[in-house]
Design an enzyme around this catalytic site. Structure first.
Site, PDB file in Angstrom:
ATOM      1  N   ASN A 150      75.625  33.483 -27.210  1.00 17.63           N
ATOM      2  CA  ASN A 150      75.205  32.082 -27.152  1.00 17.63           C
ATOM      3  C   ASN A 150      76.277  31.107 -27.618  1.00 17.63           C
ATOM      4  O   ASN A 150      76.232  29.937 -27.293  1.00 17.63           O
ATOM      5  CB  ASN A 150      73.923  31.869 -27.966  1.00 17.63           C
ATOM      6  CG  ASN A 150      73.987  32.515 -29.324  1.00 17.63           C
ATOM      7  OD1 ASN A 150      74.178  33.720 -29.450  1.00 17.63           O
ATOM      8  ND2 ASN A 150      73.852  31.715 -30.354  1.00 17.63           N
ATOM      9  N   GLN A 178      70.759  34.061 -22.899  1.00 14.93           N
ATOM     10  CA  GLN A 178      71.824  33.194 -22.358  1.00 14.93           C
ATOM     11  C   GLN A 178      72.323  33.674 -20.996  1.00 14.93           C
ATOM     12  O   GLN A 178      72.990  32.918 -20.283  1.00 14.93           O
ATOM     13  CB  GLN A 178      73.003  33.102 -23.338  1.00 14.93           C
ATOM     14  CG  GLN A 178      72.685  32.384 -24.635  1.00 14.93           C
ATOM     15  CD  GLN A 178      72.481  30.880 -24.463  1.00 14.93           C
ATOM     16  OE1 GLN A 178      72.896  30.275 -23.474  1.00 14.93           O
ATOM     17  NE2 GLN A 178      71.839  30.258 -25.437  1.00 14.93           N
ATOM     18  N   HIS A 200      63.256  27.955 -21.673  1.00 19.90           N
ATOM     19  CA  HIS A 200      63.885  26.626 -21.807  1.00 19.90           C
ATOM     20  C   HIS A 200      65.391  26.636 -21.589  1.00 19.90           C
ATOM     21  O   HIS A 200      66.021  25.584 -21.563  1.00 19.90           O
ATOM     22  CB  HIS A 200      63.503  25.974 -23.149  1.00 19.90           C
ATOM     23  CG  HIS A 200      64.142  26.555 -24.367  1.00 19.90           C
ATOM     24  ND1 HIS A 200      65.098  25.873 -25.077  1.00 19.90           N
ATOM     25  CD2 HIS A 200      63.952  27.723 -25.005  1.00 19.90           C
ATOM     26  CE1 HIS A 200      65.457  26.619 -26.120  1.00 19.90           C
ATOM     27  NE2 HIS A 200      64.776  27.745 -26.095  1.00 19.90           N
ATOM     28  N   CYS A 324      70.887  26.891 -33.708  1.00 19.36           N
ATOM     29  CA  CYS A 324      70.081  27.470 -34.782  1.00 19.36           C
ATOM     30  C   CYS A 324      70.853  27.554 -36.090  1.00 19.36           C
ATOM     31  O   CYS A 324      70.288  27.385 -37.150  1.00 19.36           O
ATOM     32  CB  CYS A 324      69.602  28.856 -34.380  1.00 19.36           C
ATOM     33  SG  CYS A 324      68.999  28.857 -32.700  1.00 19.36           S
TER      34      CYS A 324
HETATM   35  C1  LIG Z   1      70.999  34.596 -27.409  1.00 19.17           C
HETATM   36  C2  LIG Z   1      69.736  33.938 -27.856  1.00 19.17           C
HETATM   37  N1  LIG Z   1      68.690  34.698 -28.237  1.00 19.17           N
HETATM   38  C3  LIG Z   1      67.531  34.169 -28.630  1.00 19.17           C
HETATM   39  C4  LIG Z   1      67.365  32.800 -28.681  1.00 19.17           C
HETATM   40  C5  LIG Z   1      66.043  32.240 -29.125  1.00 19.17           C
HETATM   41  O1  LIG Z   1      65.305  31.838 -27.994  1.00 19.17           O
HETATM   42  P1  LIG Z   1      64.081  30.808 -28.158  1.00 19.17           P
HETATM   43  O2  LIG Z   1      64.676  29.478 -28.458  1.00 19.17           O
HETATM   44  O3  LIG Z   1      63.396  30.843 -26.808  1.00 19.17           O
HETATM   45  O4  LIG Z   1      63.214  31.345 -29.227  1.00 19.17           O
HETATM   46  C6  LIG Z   1      68.414  31.966 -28.316  1.00 19.17           C
HETATM   47  C7  LIG Z   1      68.294  30.489 -28.414  1.00 19.17           C
HETATM   48  O5  LIG Z   1      69.244  29.769 -28.546  1.00 19.17           O
HETATM   49  C8  LIG Z   1      69.636  32.542 -27.877  1.00 19.17           C
HETATM   50  O6  LIG Z   1      70.668  31.790 -27.504  1.00 19.17           O
END
Ligand SMILES: Cc1ncc(COP(=O)(O)O)c(C=O)c1O
Length: 388
Positions: A150, A178, A200, A324
Site C-alpha cells: 500500500n 491494493q 473503497h 492508517c
Molecule cells: C494493503 C491493505 N490492506 C488492508 C487495508 C484495510 O482495508 P479497509 O480500509 O477496507 O479496512 C488497506 C487499506 O488501506 C490496505 O491498503
C-alpha cells in the site's frame, strides 16, 4: 482540486451509486426474510457475489462479504486461531511490510505464544521466496504475504510463494486490497487459499469488502449470530454497499486493461517530468513489479508532511504513505524494512492515481511540486549538505 490519493480511498463510480440507491428506500427488506422484499435483497446479494467472484476468478460460494479489508484479514487469522490450532508453539510466516490489518492480529497471537517469522524484503520491497522455504517448519500453520504494498506499490511473487506453500501443504493468504483492479487476479492460477479485497479502493462504497476462501479450506467464523453469509459472517448484510461493491467489481473487470494502460501513461509521464524538473529525487519500490497507479518518491532534504500540507494548499491531495499509520505517527515500517534511513523516510511522498485522473493534472501537479519542493528546500536543515 486534484485528487492523487486513490490508494487511501476512491470516488464511488456514478454507475455504482445508481445501482445502490434503490436499496436504501425501495428495496429495504432483510435478505433473511421469506417475503418478496427479503427475496429481492437476497437475490441482489447473490448477484453481487457473482460479480466479486468474477473479478478474482473465484466461485461465488467462495466469497464472504465483510466490512472491508481489515475484517477480511482479521477473519482469516482468527479463523485459524479458533480452528483448534494450538497457538503456543505454532508458527505464522508473514512479511515485514504488511498492512497493520495483518500485522496487528498476528502480533496478538505472538503475545499468546505463537512464533511469528517476519520475512525481510530487499531494497525494492520484495520478499525472497527462498526465505519462505527456509522458514517453514512442522509448526507452520499459515503464510500470509500481501499481493501489492500500500505504500510503495511493489508486487510480491505470490505464484512462486503458493507453489512452495502447496508443496508443504501450508495455507496461503494474501492481502490483495491494493492489487484488485490494478493487476489481473485469478485465485485458481495463483493457487492461494484465501485472499482479501476491499470495495473503497476500487470505486465502490466504504465499509464493505470480501474474503475469498478456497473450497475445502476450513475457516471458523469469529462473528457469531444469525448465521448470515453461510455462517461465515453473522450480521444483517449491508445490502446497498454489497450491491455497490458488486457493481464496482464488474466495472473494474471490464475496464482492467484500459485502466492499467491509463495508469502506465500517467505513471511514466509524471516520473519523467519529475526526474527532469526536480533534483535529488528517488523512485521507491520496483520499477516493473509494481501497481502503476502508485508512484512513491523520496525528495531528499524535504519533510514529507510539510510537502503534503503545501500541496494541499495548492489543491493537490497526496499522501506520505499509509493513511492508517498517520494515527500512530510512527516512521513507516515498510520503508524501514527496505533499508531507508531517517532522512529518506521523512522525505517520502505517495501519489496514487484513479481512473479519473488526467495527463493535464499530472502536468499541473509537477509544476506545483517543483515550486513547493524548492520552497521547502530553501529552509531545509539539509540545505548545505546538498547545496540546493
Ligand atoms: C494493503 C491493505 N490492506 C488492508 C487495508 C484495510 O482495508 P479497509 O480500509 O477496507 O479496512 C488497506 C487499506 O488501506 C490496505 O491498503
Amino acid at each position: 482540486m486534484i485528487y492523487f490519493d486513490n490508494a487511501a480511498s476512491t470516488a464511488v463510480h456514478p454507475e455504482v451509486v445508481k445501482e445502490m440507491l434503490p436499496y436504501f428506500d425501495v428495496q429495504y427488506g432483510n435478505p433473511s426474510s421469506i417475503h418478496q422484499f427479503g427475496r429481492k435483497t437476497k437475490n441482489a446479494i447473490e448477484k453481487a457475489r457473482k460479480q466479486v467472484a468474477a473479478l478474482i476468478g473465484a466461485e461465488p460460494d467462495e466469497i464472504t462479504f465483510t466490512s472491508g479489508g481489515t475484517e477480511s484479514n482479521n477473519t482469516i487469522f482468527y479463523g485459524i486461531k479458533f480452528q483448534g490450532a494450538k497457538l503456543e508453539g505454532s508458527q505464522i510466516i508473514t512479511s515485514s511490510i504488511e498492512h497493520d490489518a495483518v500485522l496487528k492480529p498476528i502480533r496478538e497471537f505472538e503475545k499468546n505464544g505463537c512464533q511469528v517469522t517476519y520475512l525481510p524484503v530487499d531494497e525494492h520491497g520484495i520478499v525472497n521466496s527462498d526465505d519462505i522455504t527456509n522458514s517453514i517448519t512442522p509448526q507452520t500453520v499459515m503464510v500470509s504475504i500481501m499481493f501489492a504494498n500500500n505504500e510503495v506499490g511493489t508486487i510480491q511473487p505470490i505464484k512462486e510463494i503458493s507453489k512452495i506453500c502447496n508443496k508443504y501443504q501450508i495455507p496461503l493468504h494474501t492481502d490483495a486490497v491494493q492489487a484488485a483492479g490494478k493487476v489481473p487476479i485469478n485465485v485458481k492460477e495463483l493457487g492461494v487459499d484465501a485472499l482479501s479485497i476491499s470495495s473503497h479502493k476500487i470505486n465502490g462504497p466504504k465499509g464493505v469488502g470480501a474474503l475469498f476462501i478456497k473450497k475445502g479450506f476450513t475457516v471458523v467464523p469469529y462473528l457469531l449470530g444469525g448465521g448470515q453469509e453461510n455462517g461465515m459472517r453473522s450480521g444483517t448484510e449491508n445490502v446497498a454497499s454489497i450491491v455497490g461493491f458488486g457493481k464496482a467489481c464488474e466495472i473494474a473487470k471490464e475496464s482492467l486493461n484500459k485502466n492499467i494502460s491509463h495508469f502506465q501513461v500517467l505513471h511514466s509521464s509524471m516520473l519523467s517530468k519529475i526526474v527532469k524538473e526536480i533534483p535529488y529525487v528517488k523512485l521507491n519500490g520496483h520499477t516493473e513489479k509494481r501497481i502503476f497507479n502508485n508512484i512513491h518518491l523520496t525528495f531528499l532534504g524535504v519533510n514529507g508532511e510539510d510537502l503534503i500540507i503545501k500541496l494541499d494548499e495548492h489543491g493537490i491531495a497526496a499522501s506520505t504513505g499509509s493513511a492508517c499509520s498517520v494515527h500512530t505517527q510512527k516512521a513507516s515500517h515498510v520503508l524501514k524494512a527496505m533499508g531507508f534511513n531517517h532522512e529518506q523516510i521523512t522525505g517520502s511522498l505517495r501519489i496514487s492515481f484513479g481512473y479519473m485522473n488526467t495527463l493535464d493534472e499530472v502536468e499541473q501537479a509537477v509544476e506545483v511540486l517543483k515550486k513547493v519542493v524548492a520552497e521547502l528546500r530553501s529552509v531545509s536543515p539539509y540545505k548545505t549538505k546538498y547545496s540546493f
